[in-house]
Design a protein around this motif. Sequence first.
Motif, short mmCIF file in Angstrom:
data_model
loop_
_atom_site.label_atom_id
_atom_site.label_comp_id
_atom_site.label_asym_id
_atom_site.label_seq_id
_atom_site.Cartn_x
_atom_site.Cartn_y
_atom_site.Cartn_z
N GLY A 70 5.38 35.82 -74.97
CA GLY A 70 5.84 36.92 -74.11
C GLY A 70 6.42 38.05 -74.94
N MET A 71 7.18 37.70 -75.99
CA MET A 71 7.73 38.74 -76.86
C MET A 71 6.62 39.51 -77.57
SD MET A 71 11.19 37.14 -78.58
CE MET A 71 10.41 35.64 -79.16
N LEU A 72 5.59 38.79 -77.98
CA LEU A 72 4.46 39.48 -78.62
C LEU A 72 3.80 40.46 -77.66
CD1 LEU A 72 2.72 36.59 -80.62
CD2 LEU A 72 4.25 38.36 -81.48
N SER A 73 3.65 40.05 -76.40
CA SER A 73 3.02 40.92 -75.41
C SER A 73 3.85 42.18 -75.19
CB SER A 73 2.85 40.17 -74.08
OG SER A 73 2.02 39.05 -74.23
N VAL A 74 5.18 42.01 -75.08
CA VAL A 74 6.05 43.15 -74.87
C VAL A 74 6.02 44.08 -76.07
CG1 VAL A 74 8.42 43.88 -74.46
CG2 VAL A 74 7.53 41.87 -73.29
N CYS A 75 5.98 43.51 -77.28
CA CYS A 75 5.91 44.33 -78.50
C CYS A 75 4.65 45.18 -78.50
CB CYS A 75 5.94 43.43 -79.73
SG CYS A 75 7.55 42.72 -80.10
N VAL A 76 3.53 44.60 -78.10
CA VAL A 76 2.28 45.35 -78.07
C VAL A 76 2.38 46.52 -77.11
CG1 VAL A 76 -0.15 45.24 -77.41
CG2 VAL A 76 0.85 43.41 -78.78
N LEU A 77 2.95 46.27 -75.92
CA LEU A 77 3.07 47.34 -74.93
C LEU A 77 4.09 48.39 -75.34
CD1 LEU A 77 2.94 45.28 -71.62
CD2 LEU A 77 1.15 46.68 -72.61
N THR A 78 5.17 47.95 -75.98
CA THR A 78 6.21 48.89 -76.37
C THR A 78 5.77 49.79 -77.52
OG1 THR A 78 7.89 47.25 -75.74
CG2 THR A 78 8.62 49.06 -77.11
N CYS A 79 4.98 49.23 -78.43
CA CYS A 79 4.59 49.96 -79.63
C CYS A 79 3.27 50.71 -79.50
CB CYS A 79 4.51 48.99 -80.81
SG CYS A 79 6.05 48.15 -81.19
N ARG A 80 2.66 50.70 -78.34
CA ARG A 80 1.37 51.39 -78.20
C ARG A 80 1.57 52.89 -78.40
NH1 ARG A 80 0.97 53.43 -72.90
NH2 ARG A 80 2.61 52.65 -71.52
N ARG A 81 0.59 53.54 -78.88
CA ARG A 81 0.69 54.95 -79.23
C ARG A 81 0.70 55.81 -77.98
NH1 ARG A 81 -0.63 56.43 -84.36
NH2 ARG A 81 -1.45 58.42 -83.59
N GLU A 82 1.46 56.89 -78.05
CA GLU A 82 1.54 57.82 -76.93
C GLU A 82 0.23 58.56 -76.74
OE1 GLU A 82 3.71 58.39 -74.72
OE2 GLU A 82 5.45 57.28 -75.45
N LEU A 134 11.80 48.57 -71.67
CA LEU A 134 10.98 47.55 -72.31
C LEU A 134 11.67 46.99 -73.55
CD1 LEU A 134 7.40 49.12 -72.04
CD2 LEU A 134 8.29 47.14 -70.79
N GLY A 135 12.39 47.88 -74.27
CA GLY A 135 13.13 47.41 -75.43
C GLY A 135 14.25 46.45 -75.03
N LEU A 136 14.95 46.78 -73.93
CA LEU A 136 15.99 45.89 -73.42
C LEU A 136 15.39 44.57 -72.97
CD1 LEU A 136 18.91 45.39 -72.53
CD2 LEU A 136 18.36 46.52 -70.36
N PHE A 137 14.24 44.66 -72.30
CA PHE A 137 13.52 43.47 -71.86
C PHE A 137 13.20 42.57 -73.05
CE2 PHE A 137 9.40 41.64 -70.12
CZ PHE A 137 10.02 40.79 -69.24
N LEU A 138 12.71 43.18 -74.13
CA LEU A 138 12.37 42.42 -75.34
C LEU A 138 13.61 41.78 -75.96
CD1 LEU A 138 10.37 41.56 -77.52
CD2 LEU A 138 10.73 43.78 -78.63
N ALA A 139 14.72 42.54 -76.01
CA ALA A 139 15.95 42.02 -76.61
C ALA A 139 16.47 40.81 -75.84
CB ALA A 139 17.01 43.13 -76.65
N ILE A 140 16.42 40.90 -74.50
CA ILE A 140 16.92 39.79 -73.69
C ILE A 140 16.03 38.56 -73.86
CG2 ILE A 140 17.39 39.02 -71.33
CD1 ILE A 140 18.11 41.87 -70.63
#
Length: 244
Positions: free
Chosen positions: A219-231, A78-84
Amino acid sequence: MVSSILKIPLLSVGYNAAAAGLSYVGAYVINTYKSYDNFLQDKYALLPAMIIICIAVIMFIIGLIGCCATFRESRVGLGLFLAIILIIFVAEVSAFVLGFVYREKVKTDVQGTMRSVFEKYDGNNPESTVVNYLQEQLHCCGVKNYSDWTTTQWFNSTGNNSVPLSCCRQEMKNCTGHLDQPQELNTRGCADELESGLQSVISYAMLVILGFAIVKFFGMLSVCVLTCRREDSGYQPLYSGVFA
């Protein structure tokens, strides 16, 4: 969990669809410029279109990365996805700025080369074919207007007081190109028509780029929300759960 799994795949499908749209826009701009490249000195005007094509190719790839990263719950993916996506967003902004710059340069570019091409007209050489094609496609005559032909070497050598038949209006089947019958001729100059057409193409491409750039931002905002969600959000994948 289900909603988080669905968000990126849907976003990825949207990116693949957007890639197809961008491919069409880039190809359309390139094809339009190639049709009139004899009147354009600055070939770098195609740079925004080339950037669009490259972005489209990359978008097909990141669509697959987004799907795989989501189903595998990979934060690295997901981090790679966000970077691209961020890189593509920057590229789209760059293409938008370049499109704006070259849109303003079209007028100078066309004016600087069109007259020299028209001066080489003799009715048979390659320049003549290009000029006839331009006048027929854009329904125009001369650089500024049809009277420009009176100053060309071809006009003086023929001595029949007429312009090329490509200046004739389509509905005038018996047109001979004589200047004493201007009602049968296209009177508008080709410079204005070509400038207007090319600027419209660039403006269309810029609007498309801007629209997709806005989509990328959200789209970047959406990915950030999913990537940063708490475990410890309380949700567990079904395949790792233990049923009581």
